[in-house]
Design a protein around this motif. Structure first.
Motif, PDB file in Angstrom:
ATOM      1  N   VAL A 193       5.723  22.225   7.456  1.00  0.00           N
ATOM      2  CA  VAL A 193       5.773  20.783   7.637  1.00  0.00           C
ATOM      3  C   VAL A 193       4.349  20.272   7.441  1.00  0.00           C
ATOM      4  CG1 VAL A 193       6.258  18.893   9.235  1.00  0.00           C
ATOM      5  CG2 VAL A 193       7.673  20.951   9.279  1.00  0.00           C
ATOM      6  N   TYR A 194       4.197  19.334   6.527  1.00  0.00           N
ATOM      7  CA  TYR A 194       2.867  18.752   6.326  1.00  0.00           C
ATOM      8  C   TYR A 194       2.991  17.303   5.877  1.00  0.00           C
ATOM      9  CZ  TYR A 194       3.698  20.140   1.457  1.00  0.00           C
ATOM     10  OH  TYR A 194       4.226  20.322   0.208  1.00  0.00           O
ATOM     11  N   GLY A 195       1.942  16.558   6.098  1.00  0.00           N
ATOM     12  CA  GLY A 195       1.915  15.147   5.730  1.00  0.00           C
ATOM     13  C   GLY A 195       0.792  14.883   4.738  1.00  0.00           C
ATOM     14  N   SER A 196       0.934  13.765   4.028  1.00  0.00           N
ATOM     15  CA  SER A 196      -0.106  13.387   3.069  1.00  0.00           C
ATOM     16  C   SER A 196      -0.178  11.873   2.965  1.00  0.00           C
ATOM     17  CB  SER A 196       0.176  14.006   1.694  1.00  0.00           C
ATOM     18  OG  SER A 196       1.333  13.438   1.140  1.00  0.00           O
ATOM     19  N   GLN A 197      -1.326  11.395   2.595  1.00  0.00           N
ATOM     20  CA  GLN A 197      -1.542   9.970   2.375  1.00  0.00           C
ATOM     21  C   GLN A 197      -2.293   9.800   1.066  1.00  0.00           C
ATOM     22  OE1 GLN A 197      -0.686   7.083   4.127  1.00  0.00           O
ATOM     23  NE2 GLN A 197      -1.514   6.081   2.341  1.00  0.00           N
ATOM     24  N   VAL A 198      -1.743   8.981   0.169  1.00  0.00           N
ATOM     25  CA  VAL A 198      -2.375   8.741  -1.114  1.00  0.00           C
ATOM     26  C   VAL A 198      -3.529   7.754  -0.921  1.00  0.00           C
ATOM     27  CG1 VAL A 198      -2.026   7.812  -3.429  1.00  0.00           C
ATOM     28  CG2 VAL A 198      -0.241   9.181  -2.347  1.00  0.00           C
ATOM     29  N   LYS A 241       0.853  -1.185   0.000  1.00  0.00           N
ATOM     30  CA  LYS A 241       0.000   0.000   0.000  1.00  0.00           C
ATOM     31  C   LYS A 241       0.889   1.235   0.000  1.00  0.00           C
ATOM     32  CE  LYS A 241      -3.822  -2.245   2.260  1.00  0.00           C
ATOM     33  NZ  LYS A 241      -4.748  -2.270   3.357  1.00  0.00           N
ATOM     34  N   PRO A 242       0.385   2.356  -0.521  1.00  0.00           N
ATOM     35  CA  PRO A 242       1.204   3.575  -0.557  1.00  0.00           C
ATOM     36  C   PRO A 242       1.578   4.036   0.851  1.00  0.00           C
ATOM     37  CG  PRO A 242      -0.721   3.809  -1.953  1.00  0.00           C
ATOM     38  CD  PRO A 242      -0.899   2.543  -1.187  1.00  0.00           C
ATOM     39  N   ASN A 243       2.781   4.529   0.983  1.00  0.00           N
ATOM     40  CA  ASN A 243       3.270   5.017   2.267  1.00  0.00           C
ATOM     41  C   ASN A 243       2.828   6.458   2.482  1.00  0.00           C
ATOM     42  OD1 ASN A 243       4.677   2.649   2.793  1.00  0.00           O
ATOM     43  ND2 ASN A 243       6.494   3.368   1.728  1.00  0.00           N
ATOM     44  N   PRO A 244       2.642   6.837   3.752  1.00  0.00           N
ATOM     45  CA  PRO A 244       2.378   8.260   4.013  1.00  0.00           C
ATOM     46  C   PRO A 244       3.636   9.083   3.729  1.00  0.00           C
ATOM     47  CG  PRO A 244       2.568   7.043   6.060  1.00  0.00           C
ATOM     48  CD  PRO A 244       2.615   6.035   4.958  1.00  0.00           C
ATOM     49  N   ARG A 245       3.434  10.343   3.425  1.00  0.00           N
ATOM     50  CA  ARG A 245       4.565  11.215   3.104  1.00  0.00           C
ATOM     51  C   ARG A 245       4.639  12.342   4.121  1.00  0.00           C
ATOM     52  NH1 ARG A 245       2.235  10.711  -2.455  1.00  0.00           N
ATOM     53  NH2 ARG A 245       3.496   9.098  -3.418  1.00  0.00           N
ATOM     54  N   LEU A 246       5.842  12.661   4.545  1.00  0.00           N
ATOM     55  CA  LEU A 246       6.099  13.800   5.405  1.00  0.00           C
ATOM     56  C   LEU A 246       6.967  14.766   4.615  1.00  0.00           C
ATOM     57  CD1 LEU A 246       5.944  15.177   8.197  1.00  0.00           C
ATOM     58  CD2 LEU A 246       8.076  13.995   8.750  1.00  0.00           C
ATOM     59  N   VAL A 247       6.484  15.983   4.435  1.00  0.00           N
ATOM     60  CA  VAL A 247       7.188  16.969   3.626  1.00  0.00           C
ATOM     61  C   VAL A 247       7.609  18.122   4.523  1.00  0.00           C
ATOM     62  CG1 VAL A 247       7.024  18.535   1.661  1.00  0.00           C
ATOM     63  CG2 VAL A 247       5.836  16.339   1.608  1.00  0.00           C
TER      64      VAL A 247
END
Length: 158
Positions: free
Chosen positions: A100-105, A62-68
């Motif tokens: 700083v923000y996170g995202s989940q596909v 599954k897609p991993n969460p991203r921390l930017v």
């Protein structure tokens, strides 16, 4: 062309082996085993199968969460380079913007399942190609073996 060279080389080695060691005969089964065990083309095909297996495994994940972490307005040309302090120039923590923000596909429409199916079909194709290469190699070895046996028998007759 390459196959004929390999077949001729195998035939020469087999003829030389039959003449040099009359007490030890090489059977067709032994020739096939020795010819396929050390063949670099089969090793390459096996590596391709391992790679395709990894692609299937990767497609199932599954897609991993991203921390930017993003930083803006860093102006290196405005740094205060005077040792005495002088005129206040650029102060990094005061003058830059940090985000700083996170995202989940979230995948919709069966995209992941389609990726898995595609990777599995690639794996099946690579396995089939390896089987074809092995069969062709075995047939070349068998033809070279029988040519060497025929040459040895003809040599005995003369």
């Amino acid at each position: 062309m390459k196959g004929r060279i390999v077949a001729a080389l195998v035939a020469v080695v087999l003829i030389h082996g039959l003449r040099a060691a009359e007490r030890e005969r090489l059977s067709l089964r032994q020739a096939l085993e020795e010819g396929t065990q050390q063949n670099p083309l089969l090793h390459t095909e096996t590596n391709r199968i391992e790679s395709a297996t990894g692609q299937v495994q990767q497609a199932r994940l599954k897609p991993n969460p991203r921390l930017v972490i993003q930083q803006e307005n860093a102006r290196a040309w405005q740094f205060d380079r005077t040792p005495s302090g002088g005129i206040p120039g650029f102060v990094f923590f005061r003058d830059t913007d940090t985000f700083v923000y996170g995202s989940q596909v979230i995948e919709r429409g069966g995209k992941r399942e389609s990726r898995v199916e595609f990777a599995q079909s690639e794996l099946d194709r690579v396995r089939s190609e390896r089987d074809v290469v092995e069969q062709q190699l075995r047939s070349r070895i068998a033809a070279a073996y029988w040519a060497a046996v025929a040459a040895a028998k003809t040599s005995e007759l003369y």
